[in-house]
Design a protein around this motif. Structure first.
Motif, PDB file in Angstrom:
ATOM      1  N   ASP A 179     -16.353 -24.701   8.422  1.00 33.67           N
ATOM      2  CA  ASP A 179     -15.909 -25.601   9.505  1.00 33.67           C
ATOM      3  C   ASP A 179     -15.048 -26.742   8.970  1.00 33.67           C
ATOM      4  OD1 ASP A 179     -17.579 -23.978  10.967  1.00 33.67           O
ATOM      5  OD2 ASP A 179     -19.176 -25.450  11.163  1.00 33.67           O
ATOM      6  N   ASP A 201     -11.825 -24.240  10.582  1.00 34.02           N
ATOM      7  CA  ASP A 201     -12.645 -24.143  11.777  1.00 34.02           C
ATOM      8  C   ASP A 201     -11.887 -23.513  12.945  1.00 34.02           C
ATOM      9  OD1 ASP A 201     -15.295 -24.861  12.951  1.00 34.02           O
ATOM     10  OD2 ASP A 201     -13.971 -25.862  14.392  1.00 34.02           O
ATOM     11  N   GLU A 235     -11.393 -18.732  10.694  1.00 38.87           N
ATOM     12  CA  GLU A 235     -12.384 -18.125  11.586  1.00 38.87           C
ATOM     13  C   GLU A 235     -11.933 -18.258  13.039  1.00 38.87           C
ATOM     14  OE1 GLU A 235     -16.052 -20.244  10.785  1.00 38.87           O
ATOM     15  OE2 GLU A 235     -15.530 -21.787  12.213  1.00 38.87           O
TER      16      GLU A 235
HETATM   17 CA    CA Z   1     -17.866 -23.168  13.472  1.00 42.23          CA
END
Ligand code: CA
Ligand code: C2E
Ligand code: CA
Ligand code: CA
Length: 278
Positions: A179, A201, A235
């Protein structure tokens, strides 16, 4: 203590007893769930910018009867109650067993497995020892294990945390900072901690192509990672436009619903082992 009526009333508030009962029941259910093997490992595939499978992130689920609960329903409680230690141990052990199973498989043998580690686990003075025991008991190849930490570890005793990280790094385990960009990470940490990867993130990835600011942040993070010789994992890749932006930007690997959803470990193994062999 408050001597007024409200304080007294709160002390005897029956709804508080209910809340305490509910917590106790949830904790008992989690303990049972742990001993009954109800905490199942799901895997989400990760790919390099050419589309080759490079590894997977382990995401835990609680199979509670017919209900499949996501981590947002129980990780917070597990952290408050201390159950995160046995739960985290279970996830690590099962992940290591998977790495051992994959060894020698032409499609799975080279994959990395990324495991989320709570700050509560990193706080445990025995954490490095516990992980060492798991590695020895399973015979897992440590160099294929990644531990994902969030920036919240930087609020801890930095000397203790770095010490633990170095002990595990010496065994071959890599660390990824999860993150990245959402917490209170300072650039100084990138130098002080033995990190191998940064994970961009989802909140930044989501706005690629929509919000020019987010695209610039992603470019800046990739540039920063290069300077510090860190791998970069994006991600939450959901759109082709995001995938191509990240691939052209020099992202080392990515994961997201576009490329593959988290699936049960056995399904992951079946899907990718079969794809690799056939
Ligand atoms: Ca996350
Ligand atoms: P995380 O580490 O940031 O994990 C990524 C989350 O994003 C996962 O949610 C995953 O299912 C979801 N995701 C992946 N690709 C996409 C996408 O393209 N779009 C969208 N919208 N979401 C995507 P999940 O599985 O619900 O996990 C939530 C969080 O729970 C994780 O966030 C992680 O912080 C924590 N967690 C999961 N497993 C474990 C565990 O074994 N131990 C600990 N301590 N925490 C865990
Ligand atoms: Ca993660
Ligand atoms: Ca993440």
């Amino acid at each position: 203590a408050k001597a007024d009526g409200r304080g007294v009333a709160r002390f005897f508030d029956p709804s508080m007893q209910d809340a305490a009962d509910r917590r106790a029941a949830f904790e008992a259910a989690m303990r049972d769930g742990l001993s009954l093997g109800q905490f199942r490992l799901f895997c989400q595939p990760q790919f390099d910018c050419l589309g080759n499978l490079t590894g997977a992130e382990v995401l835990v689920r609680w199979q509670r009867g017919h209900d499949l609960l996501g981590p947002d329903h129980f990780i917070g409680f597990a952290e408050e109650s201390g159950l995160i230690l046995p739960l985290g141990e279970h996830v690590l052990k099962e992940s290591c067993r998977a790495l051992v199973r994959w060894e020698g498989d032409p499609a799975l043998g080279h994959l990395k497995l990324a495991v989320n580690v709570s700050v509560h686990q990193m706080r445990d003075p025995d954490f490095a020892l516990r992980v060492g025991h798991i590695l020895e008991a399973t015979g897992a190849p440590a160099q294929r294990l990644y531990l994902e930490l969030t920036e919240s570890v930087f609020a801890e005793d930095l000397q203790e945390i770095t010490g633990r990280m170095h002990q595990l790094r010496a065994r071959g385990i890599c660390f990824a900072l999860d993150d990245f960009g959402t917490g209170y990470s300072s650039l100084a940490y990138l130098q002080r901690f033995p990190l191998s990867a940064l994970k961009i993130d989802r909140s930044f990835v989501r706005n690629i192509g929509i919000d020019p600011g987010s695209s610039s942040i992603v470019e800046a993070i990739i540039g920063l990672a290069r300077k510090f010789e860190l791998e970069i994992v994006a991600e939450g890749v959901e759109l082709e436009a995001q995938r191509s932006f990240l691939a052209h930007g020099g992202c080392s690997s990515m994961q997201g619903f576009l490329l593959g959803r988290p699936v049960p470990m056995a399904e992951f193994e079946h899907a990718y082992s079969a794809a690799g062999v056939g």
